[in-house]
Design an enzyme around this catalytic site. Structure first.
Site, PDB file in Angstrom:
ATOM      1  N   LYS A 186      36.026  60.677  24.146  1.00 37.19           N
ATOM      2  CA  LYS A 186      34.982  59.631  24.038  1.00 37.19           C
ATOM      3  C   LYS A 186      35.221  58.473  24.725  1.00 37.19           C
ATOM      4  O   LYS A 186      36.028  57.645  23.646  1.00 37.19           O
ATOM      5  CB  LYS A 186      35.011  59.375  22.594  1.00 37.19           C
ATOM      6  CG  LYS A 186      34.060  59.862  21.959  1.00 37.19           C
ATOM      7  CD  LYS A 186      32.978  59.518  20.705  1.00 37.19           C
ATOM      8  CE  LYS A 186      31.938  58.283  21.031  1.00 37.19           C
ATOM      9  NZ  LYS A 186      30.642  58.720  21.173  1.00 37.19           N
ATOM     10  N   TYR A 230      36.704  54.879  21.934  1.00 35.49           N
ATOM     11  CA  TYR A 230      35.471  54.628  21.472  1.00 35.49           C
ATOM     12  C   TYR A 230      34.886  55.666  20.183  1.00 35.49           C
ATOM     13  O   TYR A 230      35.348  56.604  20.483  1.00 35.49           O
ATOM     14  CB  TYR A 230      34.662  53.670  21.654  1.00 35.49           C
ATOM     15  CG  TYR A 230      33.153  54.253  22.535  1.00 35.49           C
ATOM     16  CD1 TYR A 230      33.105  55.494  23.000  1.00 35.49           C
ATOM     17  CD2 TYR A 230      31.634  54.549  21.665  1.00 35.49           C
ATOM     18  CE1 TYR A 230      32.262  56.309  23.535  1.00 35.49           C
ATOM     19  CE2 TYR A 230      30.619  55.911  22.165  1.00 35.49           C
ATOM     20  CZ  TYR A 230      30.701  56.214  22.900  1.00 35.49           C
ATOM     21  OH  TYR A 230      29.401  56.700  23.505  1.00 35.49           O
ATOM     22  N   GLU A 240      25.020  69.807  27.162  1.00 39.73           N
ATOM     23  CA  GLU A 240      24.819  68.591  25.703  1.00 39.73           C
ATOM     24  C   GLU A 240      23.792  67.527  26.580  1.00 39.73           C
ATOM     25  O   GLU A 240      23.300  67.167  27.427  1.00 39.73           O
ATOM     26  CB  GLU A 240      26.239  67.925  25.353  1.00 39.73           C
ATOM     27  CG  GLU A 240      26.813  66.570  25.896  1.00 39.73           C
ATOM     28  CD  GLU A 240      28.063  66.765  25.925  1.00 39.73           C
ATOM     29  OE1 GLU A 240      28.010  66.178  24.211  1.00 39.73           O
ATOM     30  OE2 GLU A 240      29.246  65.660  26.726  1.00 39.73           O
ATOM     31  N   LEU A 249      31.355  67.051  24.813  1.00 40.25           N
ATOM     32  CA  LEU A 249      31.693  65.536  23.682  1.00 40.25           C
ATOM     33  C   LEU A 249      32.390  66.734  22.339  1.00 40.25           C
ATOM     34  O   LEU A 249      30.704  66.755  21.634  1.00 40.25           O
ATOM     35  CB  LEU A 249      31.287  64.994  23.226  1.00 40.25           C
ATOM     36  CG  LEU A 249      32.188  63.395  22.133  1.00 40.25           C
ATOM     37  CD1 LEU A 249      32.973  62.970  22.473  1.00 40.25           C
ATOM     38  CD2 LEU A 249      31.715  62.788  21.393  1.00 40.25           C
TER      39      LEU A 249
HETATM   40  N1  PDD Z   1      27.311  59.709  20.636  1.00 45.73           N
HETATM   41  N2  PDD Z   1      28.094  64.064  23.026  1.00 45.73           N
HETATM   42  C1  PDD Z   1      27.711  63.041  23.326  1.00 45.73           C
HETATM   43  C2  PDD Z   1      28.014  62.729  24.963  1.00 45.73           C
HETATM   44  C3  PDD Z   1      27.727  61.737  22.655  1.00 45.73           C
HETATM   45  O1  PDD Z   1      27.979  60.353  22.890  1.00 45.73           O
HETATM   46  C4  PDD Z   1      28.111  61.915  21.389  1.00 45.73           C
HETATM   47  C5  PDD Z   1      27.803  60.430  20.365  1.00 45.73           C
HETATM   48  C6  PDD Z   1      27.340  62.947  20.936  1.00 45.73           C
HETATM   49  C7  PDD Z   1      27.045  63.316  19.146  1.00 45.73           C
HETATM   50  O2  PDD Z   1      28.796  63.362  18.274  1.00 45.73           O
HETATM   51  P1  PDD Z   1      29.395  63.127  16.855  1.00 45.73           P
HETATM   52  O3  PDD Z   1      28.105  63.891  16.525  1.00 45.73           O
HETATM   53  O4  PDD Z   1      30.133  62.889  16.993  1.00 45.73           O
HETATM   54  O5  PDD Z   1      28.187  61.323  17.037  1.00 45.73           O
HETATM   55  C8  PDD Z   1      28.043  64.321  21.488  1.00 45.73           C
HETATM   56  C9  PDD Z   1      27.731  58.516  19.567  1.00 45.73           C
HETATM   57  C10 PDD Z   1      26.167  58.469  18.686  1.00 45.73           C
HETATM   58  C11 PDD Z   1      27.121  57.202  20.487  1.00 45.73           C
HETATM   59  O6  PDD Z   1      27.509  56.735  21.814  1.00 45.73           O
HETATM   60  O7  PDD Z   1      27.035  56.309  20.364  1.00 45.73           O
END
Ligand code: PDD
Length: 293
Positions: free
Chosen positions: A149, A35, A181, A205
């Site tokens: 993801k 996703y 993270e 991620l």
């Molecule tokens: N999550 N790390 C994890 C585990 C994440 O699920 C996310 C983002 C990030 C940040 O990634 P980005 O900058 O590309 O949004 C880091 C999204 C927002 C979610 O699952 O809702």
């Protein structure tokens, strides 16, 4: 937060109430899918290339064949905003699963991917970005391929729930004390003018906003050090912040009940927020730095 009517699927646009999800679906039964969450400001995508490229990387890693070429994906995603007349701040949730088939762990034959993407309102979280958030630390019990993801988010869900139950916004994850993270965001520690964060290896991620934070640091000549820090380093942090598409750049002011920098938001964090707003084209009156009326 309202979900807009038109949903993009692998074949066409349908109205959300007409969606008919199959009984045996690999996303539902195995979490066998991937996703993206893409941010929209004033009806326009932010970091769309980074998200679409990551989606294709995730698909390749788990061998899911996407129903669209990358070029088609961009035009369908644009159409999704147009059809729903989006002019405000929102997010697009896009997921692709391996498809529908009788339950069996190995890949089904002759099955096509199921895709859907929808738009939901998402006003900016002004208060948390101004004031910062509280967090807890939790062991990172996820698998080694978190750069994908994937829909398998149970460890993230459990960690976030533990945080929520303690009145906190996020759980900072660590493997044997080494901070990876957060449950749904990347994390950075500032010490003596340098930004430290876990390297973009397979076990985190590679956040789209993280890529921008790296660029912002470069532009400001702030050293961006991709070396993991440890939970016990947090007590010596000058600043701590997190980033994600939904939380943008958010200061962390408390970890496990102990204040970071006496609960004050630091200068580098503020600089990153300022640069994020510029990069995302946020207008002055909508800025977190605007005087509240
Ligand atoms: N999550 N790390 C994890 C585990 C994440 O699920 C996310 C983002 C990030 C940040 O990634 P980005 O900058 O590309 O949004 C880091 C999204 C927002 C979610 O699952 O809702």
């Amino acid at each position: 937060m309202s979900v807009y009517d038109y949903v993009l699927t692998q074949t066409n646009f349908v109205r959300k109430d007409d969606l008919n999800y199959p009984f045996e679906e690999r996303g539902l039964q195995f979490g066998d899918g991937i996703y993206e969450v893409i941010r929209v400001y004033n009806g326009k995508y932010y970091l769309i290339n980074e998200h679409v490229e990551r989606l294709y990387r995730s698909a390749e890693a788990v061998r899911i064949e996407l129903p669209f070429t990358e070029k088609e994906m961009y035009s369908h995603l644009d159409e999704l905003l147009n059809k729903n007349n989006i002019e405000s701040d929102a997010k697009v949730y896009l997921q692709v699963t391996r498809g529908s088939a009788p339950r069996d762990h190995s890949f089904p034959l002759n099955t096509t991917a199921n895709l859907y993407a929808y738009v939901q309102d998402l006003p900016r979280k002004m208060n948390i970005m101004r004031e910062g958030v509280t967090t807890i630390t939790e062991p990172d019990v996820r698998w080694d391929w978190c750069y994908i993801k994937s829909l398998n988010l149970l460890p993230n869900v459990m960690a976030k729930q533990t945080a929520s139950e303690q009145g906190c916004f996020e759980a900072i994850l660590h493997k044997d004390g080494e901070v990876t993270e957060c449950s749904s965001s990347n994390i950075y520690l500032v010490r003596e003018g340098k930004v430290h964060t876990h390297p973009a290896k397979k076990n985190i991620l590679h956040g789209c906003v993280r890529m921008r934070v790296e660029q912002f640091c470069k532009e400001e000549s702030i050293p961006f050090i991709e070396e993991a820090f440890r939970v016990e380093d947090i007590q010596y942090a000058d600043e701590l912040f997190l980033s994600s598409s939904t939380a943008e750049v958010t200061p962390i002011i408390k970890v496990d009940g102990k204040p970071v920098r006496e609960g004050m938001v630091g200068e580098i964090t503020r600089k990153m927020q300022e640069k994020y707003e510029q990069d995302a084209g946020i207008i002055e009156s909508a800025s977190i730095f605007a005087k509240e009326v």
